[in-house]
Design an enzyme around this catalytic site. Structure first.
Site, PDB file in Angstrom:
ATOM      1  N   LYS A  20       1.290 -70.148  14.819  1.00 25.65           N
ATOM      2  CA  LYS A  20       1.909 -71.697  15.213  1.00 25.65           C
ATOM      3  C   LYS A  20       1.092 -72.979  14.915  1.00 25.65           C
ATOM      4  O   LYS A  20       1.482 -73.653  14.452  1.00 25.65           O
ATOM      5  CB  LYS A  20       2.590 -71.616  16.617  1.00 25.65           C
ATOM      6  N   ARG A  25      -0.325 -77.668  11.457  1.00 32.15           N
ATOM      7  CA  ARG A  25      -1.273 -78.277  10.611  1.00 32.15           C
ATOM      8  C   ARG A  25      -0.939 -78.090   9.125  1.00 32.15           C
ATOM      9  O   ARG A  25      -1.324 -79.373   8.586  1.00 32.15           O
ATOM     10  CB  ARG A  25      -2.583 -77.843  11.086  1.00 32.15           C
ATOM     11  N   GLY A  89       3.962 -80.495  22.155  1.00 26.90           N
ATOM     12  CA  GLY A  89       3.022 -81.139  22.538  1.00 26.90           C
ATOM     13  C   GLY A  89       2.120 -81.378  21.185  1.00 26.90           C
ATOM     14  O   GLY A  89       1.540 -82.349  20.989  1.00 26.90           O
ATOM     15  N   ARG A 117       3.427 -85.066  29.524  1.00 27.79           N
ATOM     16  CA  ARG A 117       2.058 -84.382  29.114  1.00 27.79           C
ATOM     17  C   ARG A 117       1.127 -85.542  29.399  1.00 27.79           C
ATOM     18  O   ARG A 117       1.220 -86.826  28.925  1.00 27.79           O
ATOM     19  CB  ARG A 117       2.297 -84.016  27.688  1.00 27.79           C
ATOM     20  N   SER A 158      -7.430 -81.675  26.233  1.00 27.20           N
ATOM     21  CA  SER A 158      -6.607 -81.307  24.957  1.00 27.20           C
ATOM     22  C   SER A 158      -7.506 -81.206  23.775  1.00 27.20           C
ATOM     23  O   SER A 158      -7.735 -82.435  23.356  1.00 27.20           O
ATOM     24  CB  SER A 158      -5.310 -81.642  24.941  1.00 27.20           C
ATOM     25  N   SER A 186     -11.370 -75.414  24.336  1.00 27.76           N
ATOM     26  CA  SER A 186     -10.504 -74.807  23.335  1.00 27.76           C
ATOM     27  C   SER A 186     -11.189 -75.077  21.831  1.00 27.76           C
ATOM     28  O   SER A 186     -10.448 -75.747  20.799  1.00 27.76           O
ATOM     29  CB  SER A 186      -9.013 -75.302  23.247  1.00 27.76           C
ATOM     30  N   ASP A 299      -4.418 -70.036  26.061  1.00 26.33           N
ATOM     31  CA  ASP A 299      -3.024 -69.531  25.929  1.00 26.33           C
ATOM     32  C   ASP A 299      -3.123 -68.009  26.489  1.00 26.33           C
ATOM     33  O   ASP A 299      -1.876 -67.290  26.327  1.00 26.33           O
ATOM     34  CB  ASP A 299      -2.668 -69.654  24.393  1.00 26.33           C
ATOM     35  N   ARG A 372       5.389 -68.783  26.888  1.00 23.61           N
ATOM     36  CA  ARG A 372       4.298 -67.832  27.417  1.00 23.61           C
ATOM     37  C   ARG A 372       4.346 -67.213  28.820  1.00 23.61           C
ATOM     38  O   ARG A 372       4.136 -66.234  28.764  1.00 23.61           O
ATOM     39  CB  ARG A 372       2.929 -68.559  27.181  1.00 23.61           C
TER      40      ARG A 372
END
Length: 418
Positions: A20, A25, A89, A117, A158, A186, A299, A372
């Protein structure tokens, strides 16, 4: 629609669904490139379709045929109407970067979860570069042009904020320094962004405290094949660790995806893991608790928590406070549904603590629209006594449209119920 899952063992072979993150991208980079690109093996889900529609609103043409996206880009314009990002998001944050390049208002909207968010850190960075940003009851408004030289931004909310700045900064006339004011979480997602930008002809340089993007660059069209997704494959691999043996193909062992860590985590738990080229084979065995830093792969939190309930001893999952700002508060959501199933689990600010070898019992679970959470709950139900009912049973379509079919194909006793 609801899902009903009963105890069952799993076996068989699957092909990993497309990534995903890479699909999002690829769509955006192809739409920013002047010319025609082909995206092979794209994930066609609710989230990625939101990105397709957003880039069409920005002036690209996107055609879908036999699983291939043909995208003609390079003609950036301000959309005439609001862009509906639905629950994505990634779409919202990456496309805010695109909007910052334009000198007209661009309005974004979405569902109630999306509108809640965190966006302030990204908006503050854009404002520093002269971009107007505003939150409204309907969504968000962005107006450029983005002419700034510096952007300061937190790295622990994020990674999508940084990706948005990286992608858009290359198209500005001047260089941009993106300075991180807190530790980056991340980071593998930033690596995906950098790698794909380079594949579409644009470079950015990592510095001690952030990134430098040279201005005046242009994205070049190309043919791109989306790799298999470790994030989605983790659910079948986790099911195998608890209840059988599954082979998943299409997973590049050298991929920069952070969720490739599922392999090492399963090995730490004690699952039998075999890697044969692009195939990963996982077989059930006696599991033991682990301590796992999931800051770079948040995730994986839901499925790791499920696996931990069946591992001997204690498991600690930590360094992922940013999970509170996903499609749901994922820490609270996971702790709630596993407690309801009988697990000994304690919520922490940045993860959870689980006492293993829990006897799980089926119950009714509300995933709050979070794909998820639904998929993790379905895996937990395989080893729970009685039947488990999962509400909002089609929200897996956000990231893994073939989840239900694949789950059935490996032997899970799951069906749709009213």
């Amino acid at each position: 629609m609801k899902l009903q899952v009963k105890p069952s063992s799993v076996s068989g072979a699957l092909t990993a669904p497309p990534s995903k993150s890479c699909t999002h991208r690829a769509i955006i980079l192809a739409a920013l490139a002047k010319g025609t690109s082909k995206i092979n093996g794209a994930l066609l889900s609710r989230d990625t379709r939101a990105t397709m529609q957003a880039m069409e609103a920005f002036g690209a043409t996107v055609k879908e045929e036999n699983g291939v996206l043909t995208i003609r880009g390079g003609r950036l314009k301000a959309p005439m109407t609001a862009i509906d990002c639905m629950n994505s998001g990634t779409t919202l944050r990456l496309c805010c970067g695109v909007a910052s390049l334009l000198d007209k208002n661009v309005t974004f909207t979405g569902d109630e979860s999306l509108k809640g968010r965190p966006m302030k850190p990204l908006f503050s960075a854009f404002a520093e570069m002269g971009v107007y940003c505003a939150a409204t009851p309907q969504g968000f408004i962005i107006r450029g042009p983005n002419n700034g030289r510096w952007a300061h931004i937190k790295g622990d909310i994020s990674s999508q904020f940084i990706s948005s700045l990286l992608i858009s900064s290359a198209l500005k006339p001047r260089d941009t320094d993106i300075v991180l004011t807190s530790p980056l979480i991340s980071k593998p997602y930033i690596a995906i962004t950098q790698t794909m930008m380079a594949q579409f002809g644009v470079k950015c340089n990592e510095m001690k405290d952030g990134y430098r993007v040279m201005g005046g660059q242009s994205y070049r069209p190309r043919d791109y094949t989306v790799p298999g997704d470790y994030s989605s494959a983790a659910f079948a691999l986790g099911a195998a660790a608890l209840a059988g043996k599954v082979t998943i193909s299409g997973l590049d062992p050298q991929d920069v995806q952070g969720d490739r860590a599922i392999i090492s985590f399963l090995q730490e738990f004690g699952a039998e893991v075999t890697i044969n080229g692009n195939e990963v084979i996982v077989q059930q065995s006696e599991l033991k608790g682990i301590k796992a830093d999931i800051g770079d792969c948040p995730d994986l939190f839901p499925i790791l928590a499920v696996i931990a309930t069946q591992a001997e001893g204690e498991t600690v999952l930590y360094n992922a406070a940013h999970l509170k700002h996903k499609e749901s508060d994922r820490i609270a959501a996971v702790v709630t549904f596993l407690k309801n199933m009988g697990a000994e689990i304690e919520e922490k600010d940045d993860g959870c603590l689980i006492k293993g070898k829990c006897k799980l019992t089926g119950c009714t679970i509300n995933p709050s629209g979070d794909h998820r959470i639904l998929m993790a709950a379905a895996v937990a139900a395989l080893v729970a006594e009685g039947k488990t009912i999962i509400n909002d049973g089609d929200c897996y379509d956000v990231s893994y449209p073939a989840f239900l079919k694949d789950f059935k194909d490996i032997g899970a006793d799951v069906e749709e119920v009213e």
